[in-house]
Scaffold this active site. Structure first.
Site, PDB file in Angstrom:
ATOM      1  N   ASP A 223      49.449  42.700  39.568  1.00  0.00           N
ATOM      2  CA  ASP A 223      49.073  41.629  40.371  1.00  0.00           C
ATOM      3  C   ASP A 223      50.008  40.436  40.106  1.00  0.00           C
ATOM      4  O   ASP A 223      50.520  40.318  39.149  1.00  0.00           O
ATOM      5  CB  ASP A 223      47.603  41.379  39.834  1.00  0.00           C
ATOM      6  CG  ASP A 223      46.509  42.338  40.404  1.00  0.00           C
ATOM      7  OD1 ASP A 223      46.995  42.924  41.538  1.00  0.00           O
ATOM      8  OD2 ASP A 223      45.390  42.375  40.068  1.00  0.00           O
ATOM      9  N   LYS A 245      47.528  39.984  45.353  1.00  0.00           N
ATOM     10  CA  LYS A 245      46.541  39.434  46.301  1.00  0.00           C
ATOM     11  C   LYS A 245      46.686  37.877  46.327  1.00  0.00           C
ATOM     12  O   LYS A 245      45.906  37.096  45.696  1.00  0.00           O
ATOM     13  CB  LYS A 245      45.211  39.636  45.926  1.00  0.00           C
ATOM     14  CG  LYS A 245      44.702  41.337  46.005  1.00  0.00           C
ATOM     15  CD  LYS A 245      43.252  41.611  45.513  1.00  0.00           C
ATOM     16  CE  LYS A 245      42.887  42.906  45.771  1.00  0.00           C
ATOM     17  NZ  LYS A 245      43.810  43.759  44.773  1.00  0.00           N
ATOM     18  N   GLY A 277      44.092  38.439  33.309  1.00  0.00           N
ATOM     19  CA  GLY A 277      42.832  38.346  32.778  1.00  0.00           C
ATOM     20  C   GLY A 277      42.255  39.648  32.247  1.00  0.00           C
ATOM     21  O   GLY A 277      43.029  40.253  31.439  1.00  0.00           O
ATOM     22  N   MET A 360      38.335  31.270  41.123  1.00  0.00           N
ATOM     23  CA  MET A 360      38.573  31.593  42.371  1.00  0.00           C
ATOM     24  C   MET A 360      37.766  30.651  43.391  1.00  0.00           C
ATOM     25  O   MET A 360      37.197  30.837  44.500  1.00  0.00           O
ATOM     26  CB  MET A 360      38.289  33.008  43.006  1.00  0.00           C
ATOM     27  CG  MET A 360      38.903  33.982  42.067  1.00  0.00           C
ATOM     28  SD  MET A 360      38.601  35.593  42.596  1.00  0.00           S
ATOM     29  CE  MET A 360      36.929  35.822  41.974  1.00  0.00           C
TER      30      MET A 360
END
Length: 431
Positions: A223, A245, A277, A360
């Site tokens: 990621d 993403k 994370g 987010m």
């Protein structure tokens, strides 16, 4: 003036022959219940040995092993015949006569004997030993135990943090000479995937196990929020697949990620799914674990340091503090409070007195702040936004619930950013 000549260290003409003893179910006698026994017994217990301790007294920790049934304790001095049926003996008492007697009996009975009081009189030496991920490292440097320990520590540390690569052997997938297609080997390694939490971004904050698995990987599906600097350390043969993403940009569909994990694992490759994370904190880790399970592929989950606590900590904000906050709540802010898809009870969160951490939520912070204020949160509640936390690009922007939406626009705060709401913000460096 005489010339100084430096001579090379003298080599032992008869170095010790290293060997691993399989002691499970075999009789091992330990003479003495002091500090040496305290240190050596756990490894003998782990090896499954049938251990008899012969000693009039023992340290409390050694006595606890006897009480727990891990060893048998003969509470007396050593006697002739105690080595009957023994495969191995550790002589470590404070009684010189008992040590000599046991050593002599071991010599006659051809039982390998380690002596803590006299290495020269021993027929075996205990190496400096360490273990990491199923590997036992045993080091002997003759009569220099400190050097043995130093070499042992360096090797074990390298294995644990991944700086010393030791890939597991995996049988290659043979190729069909007529079709060129891959065929399953006769004894293939079962396919496995490791879901690794890479931590908040600083490569030093990945776990030791995560770094070790990266060093053993053939394929890494990464990621954007994972510790990208670690990808540069991978050997050239490792295939790195970008599964980023990226907000406001392209995205690799979750289904495609699942398919890639399954495809490469079935090809017999060691696959690491590197996430930012923790895999199970808004990381879709369970979705991937379920997909792998449905495909019959074993999955190892390696927890990571969540950005929800590490990023605030990196700028001096504790998510809890005595007399200020007795709880903290982590929520996803990827959908607005008035969105029908939202699963967050914002009214309940507004009533809490502790810390609220929003992940987010940069582009939805305006509606989030309004919802909290509408449900009773004070407009002056401190807010901190930490962008690119723990990385070289880290920055902190402070506001209140009343001003945060405008501050985000004025300061150009962009994802990834962790948002902290609560009185603990005022305790940090920027408060």
């Amino acid at each position: 003036m005489a010339e100084h000549v430096q001579t090379a260290p003298t080599r032992d003409p008869h170095p010790a022959y290293p060997v691993g003893l399989r002691l499970a179910g075999r009789r091992v006698v330990v003479v003495g219940g002091g500090q040496v026994a305290q240190r050596r017994l756990p490894a003998l217990i782990a090896a499954g040995a049938d251990i008899v301790l012969v000693s009039p007294s023992a340290k409390p920790s050694v006595e606890a092993m006897a009480t727990a049934g891990e060893i048998r304790w003969e509470r007396r001095r050593y006697e002739e015949g105690d080595l009957d049926g023994a495969w191995y003996v550790l002589v470590a008492s404070s009684d010189p006569d008992a040590n000599r007697t046991a050593s002599a009996e071991a010599e006659r009975a051809r039982v390998w004997c380690v002596r803590s009081d006299d290495a020269e009189a021993a027929t075996a030496w205990t190496p400096a030993t360490g273990r990491s991920d199923g590997v036992t490292v045993a080091v002997l440097t003759g009569r220099d135990p400190r050097r043995s320990a130093a070499v042992r520590d360096a090797v074990v540390e390298g294995l644990r943090d991944g700086t010393l690569a030791a890939p597991r052997h995996r049988a290659p997938t043979p190729t069909n000479t007529r079709t060129g297609a891959g065929e399953a080997p006769e004894n293939p390694q079962p396919p496995t995937v490791a879901l690794v939490g890479g931590g908040p971004g600083d490569p030093d904050l990945i776990t030791v196990r995560g770094r070790r698995l990266l060093a053993q990987a053939d394929v890494v599906i990464a990621d954007r929020l994972g510790p990208r600097d670690l990808l540069d350390e991978l050997p050239p043969h490792v295939e790195v697949i970008d599964a980023a993403k990226i907000p406001y940009g392209r995205a690799m569909a979750q289904e495609a990620i699942n398919e890639a994990l399954i495809e490469h694992a079935r090809a017999g490759k060691a696959v690491v799914r590197l996430k930012g994370g923790d895999p199970f904190v808004f990381g879709r880790g369970m979705e991937e674990a379920h997909a792998l399970a449905a495909a019959g592929i074993a999955c190892t989950v390696v927890p990571g340091i969540s950005s929800s606590i590490s990023v605030p900590g990196a700028v001096g904000i504790p998510v809890t503090h005595r007399g200020v906050a007795h709880e903290f709540t982590v929520v996803s802010g990827h959908v607005a409070p008035d969105d029908a898809r939202s699963l967050v009870d914002w009214a309940a969160l507004a009533r809490l007195r502790g810390t609220l951490v929003v992940l987010m939520g940069v582009d939805k912070i305006g509606p989030i702040a309004r919802a909290l204020v509408e449900h009773g949160k004070a407009p002056g509640t401190p807010v901190a936004l930490i962008q690119e936390g723990t990385t070289a690009a880290q920055r902190r922007v402070d506001a209140t619930l009343a001003t945060v939406a405008e501050v985000v626009r004025a300061e150009g705060v962009r994802p990834p950013a962790v948002i902290v709401i609560g009185e603990v913000v005022a305790l940090g460096d920027g408060g």
